[in-house]
Design a protein around this motif. Sequence first.
Motif, PDB file in Angstrom:
ATOM      1  N   PRO A  43      16.737 112.543 110.804  1.00 18.54           N
ATOM      2  CA  PRO A  43      17.656 113.073 109.792  1.00 18.54           C
ATOM      3  C   PRO A  43      18.980 113.579 110.356  1.00 18.54           C
ATOM      4  CG  PRO A  43      15.456 113.943 109.462  1.00 18.54           C
ATOM      5  CD  PRO A  43      15.435 113.191 110.761  1.00 18.54           C
ATOM      6  N   LYS A  47      21.577 107.072 109.096  1.00 21.44           N
ATOM      7  CA  LYS A  47      22.386 106.838 107.897  1.00 21.44           C
ATOM      8  C   LYS A  47      21.568 107.310 106.697  1.00 21.44           C
ATOM      9  CE  LYS A  47      25.225 104.219 110.320  1.00 21.44           C
ATOM     10  NZ  LYS A  47      26.619 104.426 110.500  1.00 21.44           N
ATOM     11  N   SER A  48      22.252 107.644 105.613  1.00 19.59           N
ATOM     12  CA  SER A  48      21.504 108.068 104.429  1.00 19.59           C
ATOM     13  C   SER A  48      22.209 107.604 103.157  1.00 19.59           C
ATOM     14  CB  SER A  48      21.313 109.581 104.408  1.00 19.59           C
ATOM     15  OG  SER A  48      22.543 110.230 104.197  1.00 19.59           O
ATOM     16  N   VAL A  49      21.418 107.503 102.105  1.00 17.13           N
ATOM     17  CA  VAL A  49      21.901 107.217 100.758  1.00 17.13           C
ATOM     18  C   VAL A  49      21.236 108.243  99.851  1.00 17.13           C
ATOM     19  CG1 VAL A  49      22.294 104.754 101.150  1.00 17.13           C
ATOM     20  CG2 VAL A  49      20.056 105.527 100.373  1.00 17.13           C
ATOM     21  N   ASP A  50      21.704 108.332  98.622  1.00 14.11           N
ATOM     22  CA  ASP A  50      21.160 109.305  97.695  1.00 14.11           C
ATOM     23  C   ASP A  50      20.580 108.588  96.481  1.00 14.11           C
ATOM     24  OD1 ASP A  50      21.144 112.319  96.992  1.00 14.11           O
ATOM     25  OD2 ASP A  50      21.900 111.335  95.174  1.00 14.11           O
ATOM     26  N   TYR A  51      19.389 109.008  96.055  1.00 16.64           N
ATOM     27  CA  TYR A  51      18.803 108.483  94.828  1.00 16.64           C
ATOM     28  C   TYR A  51      18.317 109.658  93.991  1.00 16.64           C
ATOM     29  CZ  TYR A  51      15.989 106.007  91.469  1.00 16.64           C
ATOM     30  OH  TYR A  51      15.479 105.529  90.285  1.00 16.64           O
ATOM     31  N   VAL A  54      17.699 112.749  95.811  1.00 17.56           N
ATOM     32  CA  VAL A  54      16.833 112.636  96.992  1.00 17.56           C
ATOM     33  C   VAL A  54      17.606 111.901  98.081  1.00 17.56           C
ATOM     34  CG1 VAL A  54      14.714 111.601  97.922  1.00 17.56           C
ATOM     35  CG2 VAL A  54      14.718 112.597  95.622  1.00 17.56           C
ATOM     36  N   LYS A  55      17.685 112.508  99.242  1.00 11.81           N
ATOM     37  CA  LYS A  55      18.352 111.868 100.375  1.00 11.81           C
ATOM     38  C   LYS A  55      17.355 110.919 101.031  1.00 11.81           C
ATOM     39  CE  LYS A  55      21.795 113.615 102.815  1.00 11.81           C
ATOM     40  NZ  LYS A  55      22.593 114.398 103.744  1.00 11.81           N
ATOM     41  N   ILE A  56      17.755 109.653 101.140  1.00 15.08           N
ATOM     42  CA  ILE A  56      16.908 108.627 101.744  1.00 15.08           C
ATOM     43  C   ILE A  56      17.564 108.201 103.050  1.00 15.08           C
ATOM     44  CG2 ILE A  56      15.972 106.303 101.484  1.00 15.08           C
ATOM     45  CD1 ILE A  56      16.044 106.807  98.431  1.00 15.08           C
ATOM     46  N   TYR A  57      16.829 108.340 104.139  1.00 17.37           N
ATOM     47  CA  TYR A  57      17.351 107.984 105.458  1.00 17.37           C
ATOM     48  C   TYR A  57      16.980 106.547 105.789  1.00 17.37           C
ATOM     49  CZ  TYR A  57      18.121 112.956 105.867  1.00 17.37           C
ATOM     50  OH  TYR A  57      18.541 114.235 105.642  1.00 17.37           O
TER      51      TYR A  57
END
Length: 150
Positions: A43, A47-51, A54-57
Amino acid sequence: MIRTLSAGLLLLVAPHGRAEPPKADEPKPQKFCPVMTKDEIDPNVSKSVDYKGVKIYLCCDTCVAKYRRDPAAYLDPKFVPALAGIELPKRGTEQQFCPVYRDKKISEKDPSATYKGVKVYFYNATARERFERDPERFADPAVLPQLKKK
C-alpha cells in the motif's frame, strides 16, 4: 543491575509499532493484486484506483490499465477484502482466469479465441498463441467453465 537497566532502556527505545490485527468489523488488508493474483502489493508504493470509496491496489501500470478498461472483471472480495458486502457489477464472462497464466484474471475485453465452439479469453496475445499451439494442454474445465456447458 546494569543488565536490568539496559533491558529497561531497550524496551523504551524499541519501536512499539506492532501492527494490531483488524477488528472484527474491519476487512482484512489487501495483500494481492486483483489482476495478477499472486503478485503482492504494498500500500505504500503500489498503484491504486478507487471503487465506491474503496482503495484498490494494483501491482503495476499494466494492471491499472486492465482494471480501468473493465473494472467489473477485477472487483473480487477474495483479493480486495474491503469490497465484501458491497454490491458489485456482474462480470461479462463466467471465465475468471487465463487458461495459460492461471494466476492472472481475464476480462471479456482481453484477447480471445474460439475453442470447441466456445469463446475462451486470455490474459494477453502471448497466452492466446500458446493456447492455440497446444489447446489440449490448457483446456481445463476447472479454469474454463464454459467448456462444461458444451
